[in-house]
Design a protein around this motif. Structure first.
Motif, PDB file in Angstrom:
ATOM      1  N   LYS A   1       0.859  -1.191   0.000  1.00 55.18           N
ATOM      2  CA  LYS A   1       0.000   0.000   0.000  1.00 55.18           C
ATOM      3  C   LYS A   1       0.891   1.235   0.000  1.00 55.18           C
ATOM      4  CE  LYS A   1      -4.025   2.056   0.999  1.00 55.18           C
ATOM      5  NZ  LYS A   1      -5.222   1.929   0.208  1.00 55.18           N
ATOM      6  N   MET A   2       0.502   2.224  -0.814  1.00 56.83           N
ATOM      7  CA  MET A   2       1.243   3.485  -0.850  1.00 56.83           C
ATOM      8  C   MET A   2       0.448   4.541  -0.126  1.00 56.83           C
ATOM      9  SD  MET A   2       2.909   4.293  -4.479  1.00 56.83           S
ATOM     10  CE  MET A   2       1.512   3.740  -5.359  1.00 56.83           C
ATOM     11  N   LEU A   3       1.083   5.328   0.715  1.00 55.93           N
ATOM     12  CA  LEU A   3       0.332   6.400   1.355  1.00 55.93           C
ATOM     13  C   LEU A   3       1.201   7.574   1.784  1.00 55.93           C
ATOM     14  CD1 LEU A   3      -1.114   5.070   4.761  1.00 55.93           C
ATOM     15  CD2 LEU A   3       0.401   3.758   3.370  1.00 55.93           C
ATOM     16  N   ARG A   4       0.504   8.689   1.972  1.00 54.94           N
ATOM     17  CA  ARG A   4       1.151   9.899   2.465  1.00 54.94           C
ATOM     18  C   ARG A   4       0.509  10.226   3.807  1.00 54.94           C
ATOM     19  NH1 ARG A   4       3.560  14.280  -0.359  1.00 54.94           N
ATOM     20  NH2 ARG A   4       2.179  15.792   0.601  1.00 54.94           N
ATOM     21  N   PRO A   5       1.223   9.969   4.893  1.00 54.99           N
ATOM     22  CA  PRO A   5       0.637  10.253   6.206  1.00 54.99           C
ATOM     23  C   PRO A   5       0.296  11.741   6.342  1.00 54.99           C
ATOM     24  CG  PRO A   5       2.659   8.988   6.417  1.00 54.99           C
ATOM     25  CD  PRO A   5       2.561   9.399   4.988  1.00 54.99           C
ATOM     26  N   GLU A   6      -0.628  12.025   7.245  1.00 55.82           N
ATOM     27  CA  GLU A   6      -1.086  13.415   7.449  1.00 55.82           C
ATOM     28  C   GLU A   6       0.054  14.358   7.821  1.00 55.82           C
ATOM     29  OE1 GLU A   6      -4.228  14.883  10.055  1.00 55.82           O
ATOM     30  OE2 GLU A   6      -5.221  12.969   9.597  1.00 55.82           O
ATOM     31  N   ALA A   7       1.037  13.850   8.570  1.00 61.34           N
ATOM     32  CA  ALA A   7       2.132  14.713   9.025  1.00 61.34           C
ATOM     33  C   ALA A   7       3.120  15.061   7.907  1.00 61.34           C
ATOM     34  CB  ALA A   7       2.878  14.054  10.183  1.00 61.34           C
ATOM     35  N   THR A   8       2.910  14.520   6.707  1.00 65.80           N
ATOM     36  CA  THR A   8       3.763  14.875   5.572  1.00 65.80           C
ATOM     37  C   THR A   8       3.479  16.324   5.169  1.00 65.80           C
ATOM     38  OG1 THR A   8       3.594  12.597   4.812  1.00 65.80           O
ATOM     39  CG2 THR A   8       4.443  14.183   3.225  1.00 65.80           C
ATOM     40  N   ARG A   9       4.528  17.082   4.975  1.00 65.71           N
ATOM     41  CA  ARG A   9       4.310  18.490   4.588  1.00 65.71           C
ATOM     42  C   ARG A   9       3.659  18.550   3.213  1.00 65.71           C
ATOM     43  NH1 ARG A   9       9.423  19.035   7.098  1.00 65.71           N
ATOM     44  NH2 ARG A   9       9.251  20.281   8.979  1.00 65.71           N
ATOM     45  N   LYS A  10       2.768  19.509   3.077  1.00 66.46           N
ATOM     46  CA  LYS A  10       1.983  19.630   1.836  1.00 66.46           C
ATOM     47  C   LYS A  10       2.870  19.658   0.587  1.00 66.46           C
ATOM     48  CE  LYS A  10      -2.143  20.034   3.755  1.00 66.46           C
ATOM     49  NZ  LYS A  10      -1.682  19.096   4.815  1.00 66.46           N
ATOM     50  N   LYS A  11       3.969  20.394   0.685  1.00 66.25           N
ATOM     51  CA  LYS A  11       4.805  20.588  -0.511  1.00 66.25           C
ATOM     52  C   LYS A  11       5.779  19.432  -0.753  1.00 66.25           C
ATOM     53  CE  LYS A  11       4.720  25.585  -0.823  1.00 66.25           C
ATOM     54  NZ  LYS A  11       5.345  26.802  -0.300  1.00 66.25           N
ATOM     55  N   SER A  12       5.855  18.527   0.216  1.00 66.20           N
ATOM     56  CA  SER A  12       6.826  17.445   0.091  1.00 66.20           C
ATOM     57  C   SER A  12       6.403  16.465  -0.998  1.00 66.20           C
ATOM     58  CB  SER A  12       6.925  16.722   1.429  1.00 66.20           C
ATOM     59  OG  SER A  12       7.476  15.459   1.236  1.00 66.20           O
ATOM     60  N   PHE A  13       7.379  15.891  -1.704  1.00 71.23           N
ATOM     61  CA  PHE A  13       7.011  14.890  -2.702  1.00 71.23           C
ATOM     62  C   PHE A  13       7.406  13.499  -2.237  1.00 71.23           C
ATOM     63  CE2 PHE A  13      11.100  14.512  -5.252  1.00 71.23           C
ATOM     64  CZ  PHE A  13      11.834  15.437  -4.529  1.00 71.23           C
ATOM     65  N   GLU A  14       7.380  13.338  -0.897  1.00 74.91           N
ATOM     66  CA  GLU A  14       7.697  12.001  -0.386  1.00 74.91           C
ATOM     67  C   GLU A  14       6.440  11.134  -0.306  1.00 74.91           C
ATOM     68  OE1 GLU A  14       9.508  13.283   3.263  1.00 74.91           O
ATOM     69  OE2 GLU A  14       7.652  13.046   4.390  1.00 74.91           O
ATOM     70  N   MET A  15       6.691   9.849  -0.385  1.00 80.71           N
ATOM     71  CA  MET A  15       5.611   8.867  -0.368  1.00 80.71           C
ATOM     72  C   MET A  15       6.095   7.692   0.474  1.00 80.71           C
ATOM     73  SD  MET A  15       2.709   8.269  -1.630  1.00 80.71           S
ATOM     74  CE  MET A  15       2.273   8.918  -3.196  1.00 80.71           C
ATOM     75  N   TYR A  16       5.177   7.075   1.187  1.00 82.53           N
ATOM     76  CA  TYR A  16       5.555   5.908   2.003  1.00 82.53           C
ATOM     77  C   TYR A  16       4.925   4.651   1.414  1.00 82.53           C
ATOM     78  CZ  TYR A  16       7.672   9.060   5.288  1.00 82.53           C
ATOM     79  OH  TYR A  16       8.511  10.002   5.842  1.00 82.53           O
ATOM     80  N   ILE A  17       5.713   3.612   1.378  1.00 78.64           N
ATOM     81  CA  ILE A  17       5.242   2.339   0.835  1.00 78.64           C
ATOM     82  C   ILE A  17       5.276   1.301   1.958  1.00 78.64           C
ATOM     83  CG2 ILE A  17       5.476   0.691  -1.077  1.00 78.64           C
ATOM     84  CD1 ILE A  17       5.537   3.617  -2.083  1.00 78.64           C
ATOM     85  N   VAL A  18       4.115   0.715   2.210  1.00 80.07           N
ATOM     86  CA  VAL A  18       3.991  -0.311   3.253  1.00 80.07           C
ATOM     87  C   VAL A  18       3.903  -1.677   2.581  1.00 80.07           C
ATOM     88  CG1 VAL A  18       2.410  -1.258   4.988  1.00 80.07           C
ATOM     89  CG2 VAL A  18       2.840   1.212   4.906  1.00 80.07           C
ATOM     90  N   LEU A  19       4.783  -2.575   2.989  1.00 80.36           N
ATOM     91  CA  LEU A  19       4.768  -3.935   2.431  1.00 80.36           C
ATOM     92  C   LEU A  19       4.666  -4.915   3.586  1.00 80.36           C
ATOM     93  CD1 LEU A  19       7.572  -2.639   0.431  1.00 80.36           C
ATOM     94  CD2 LEU A  19       5.879  -3.961  -0.818  1.00 80.36           C
ATOM     95  N   LYS A  20       3.730  -5.856   3.478  1.00 83.21           N
ATOM     96  CA  LYS A  20       3.535  -6.811   4.573  1.00 83.21           C
ATOM     97  C   LYS A  20       3.597  -8.237   4.050  1.00 83.21           C
ATOM     98  CE  LYS A  20       1.030  -5.959   8.048  1.00 83.21           C
ATOM     99  NZ  LYS A  20      -0.126  -5.794   8.952  1.00 83.21           N
ATOM    100  N   GLY A  21       4.055  -9.124   4.928  1.00 85.67           N
ATOM    101  CA  GLY A  21       4.073 -10.544   4.583  1.00 85.67           C
ATOM    102  C   GLY A  21       5.183 -10.883   3.608  1.00 85.67           C
ATOM    103  N   PHE A  22       6.431 -10.714   4.059  1.00 85.28           N
ATOM    104  CA  PHE A  22       7.583 -11.039   3.209  1.00 85.28           C
ATOM    105  C   PHE A  22       7.540 -12.532   2.862  1.00 85.28           C
ATOM    106  CE2 PHE A  22      12.370 -11.828   3.087  1.00 85.28           C
ATOM    107  CZ  PHE A  22      12.511 -11.316   1.805  1.00 85.28           C
ATOM    108  N   LYS A  23       7.697 -12.823   1.585  1.00 81.21           N
ATOM    109  CA  LYS A  23       7.566 -14.222   1.150  1.00 81.21           C
ATOM    110  C   LYS A  23       8.819 -15.055   1.426  1.00 81.21           C
ATOM    111  CE  LYS A  23       4.246 -13.099  -2.462  1.00 81.21           C
ATOM    112  NZ  LYS A  23       4.112 -12.791  -3.881  1.00 81.21           N
ATOM    113  N   GLY A  24       9.891 -14.385   1.822  1.00 73.60           N
ATOM    114  CA  GLY A  24      11.106 -15.130   2.171  1.00 73.60           C
ATOM    115  C   GLY A  24      12.203 -14.900   1.169  1.00 73.60           C
ATOM    116  N   ASN A  25      13.385 -15.166   1.643  1.00 76.35           N
ATOM    117  CA  ASN A  25      14.564 -14.926   0.832  1.00 76.35           C
ATOM    118  C   ASN A  25      14.973 -16.211   0.124  1.00 76.35           C
ATOM    119  OD1 ASN A  25      16.934 -14.111  -0.226  1.00 76.35           O
ATOM    120  ND2 ASN A  25      17.923 -13.628   1.713  1.00 76.35           N
ATOM    121  N   ASN A  26      14.934 -16.181  -1.195  1.00 80.38           N
ATOM    122  CA  ASN A  26      15.245 -17.400  -1.950  1.00 80.38           C
ATOM    123  C   ASN A  26      16.688 -17.452  -2.425  1.00 80.38           C
ATOM    124  OD1 ASN A  26      12.613 -18.385  -1.770  1.00 80.38           O
ATOM    125  ND2 ASN A  26      12.000 -16.905  -3.340  1.00 80.38           N
ATOM    126  N   GLU A  27      17.480 -16.480  -1.987  1.00 81.43           N
ATOM    127  CA  GLU A  27      18.869 -16.449  -2.482  1.00 81.43           C
ATOM    128  C   GLU A  27      19.686 -17.591  -1.920  1.00 81.43           C
ATOM    129  OE1 GLU A  27      20.504 -12.571  -1.750  1.00 81.43           O
ATOM    130  OE2 GLU A  27      19.095 -11.652  -3.138  1.00 81.43           O
TER     131      GLU A  27
END
Ligand SMILES: C[S@@+](CC[C@H](N)C(=O)[O-])C[C@H]1O[C@@H](n2cnc3c(N)ncnc32)[C@H](O)[C@@H]1O
Length: 196
Positions: A170-196
């Motif tokens: 899920k991508m989101l911009r929390p409320e505390a992000t400054r209006k002019k900021s171009f930052e975005m937060y990406i939430v990822l859940k349930g890592f499928k595991g490392n296959n390396e």
């Protein structure tokens, strides 16, 4: 110039948080349960320490924080601070020494802004890719990863490449992000595991 003394800045001062950014993690965690009591959390780009304080609110959690800059006046037996660059091997080794695996990795790290939106975006994407290449080696199967990126045209490829390793994104911009900021937060859940 932005107003440094905006509502979240003042709230952070009043409530004893070291940064207004603390409210971003509070919101992200409230909405998406990124970590819970007892978790071992890696906080990349942790200075001045607002996110660390948020994680420590959960009584049994342990936090390992990394930053180029020092974290001042944040003593807690459940907090280990490593000063260094997360893209460098010496820092990575210290992180692994502090804990070999993590339930959750959060990254608010961003390169210094240059004034060029394009350059800042490209540098931010490069940094996230390096952070993720390390994260996938230390994140537990089923674990969660949240990162910040500066918006731009390479963001969608970046997210596409990472989200295939997780059950939820899920991508989101929390409320505390400054209006002019171009930052975005990406939430990822349930890592499928490392296959390396
Ligand atoms: C927005 S601040 C983080 C604020 C923090 N989440 C808080 O609540 O206090 C971003 C931090 O990322 C750090 N950073 C940027 N690049 C880094 C790198 N390569 N390795 C470690 N830290 C880095 C910066 O030094 C800066 O302190």
């Amino acid at each position: 110039m932005y107003d440094r003394k905006d509502a979240f800045y003042k709230k952070a001062k009043m409530e004893g948080f070291k940064s207004r950014a603390a409210y971003k993690l509070l919101e992200l965690n409230k909405k998406h349960a990124l970590f819970r009591s007892g978790d071992t959390v890696l906080d990349i780009g942790c200075a001045p320490g607002g996110w660390v304080q948020v994680v420590l609110q959960q009584k049994k959690s342990i936090v390992v924080g990394v930053d180029l800059l020092e974290v001042m006046n944040l003593e807690d037996t459940r907090f280990t601070f490593i000063q260094g660059d997360i893209t460098e091997q010496a820092t990575v080794e210290q992180v692994l020494e502090a804990a070999p695996v993590y339930d959750c990795v959060v990254s608010d790290a961003a390169p210094n802004t240059s004034g060029s939106k394009l350059l800042d975006h490209v540098n931010s994407v490069d940094l996230v890719r390096l952070i993720y290449s390390f994260t996938k080696k230390v994140l537990k199967k089923g674990g969660n990863f949240t990162f910040k990126v500066f918006e731009g045209e390479d963001r969608s490829d970046l997210v596409k490449d990472i989200k295939k390793d997780f059950d939820f994104c899920k991508m989101l911009r929390p409320e505390a992000t400054r209006k002019k900021s171009f930052e975005m937060y990406i939430v990822l859940k349930g890592f499928k595991g490392n296959n390396e």
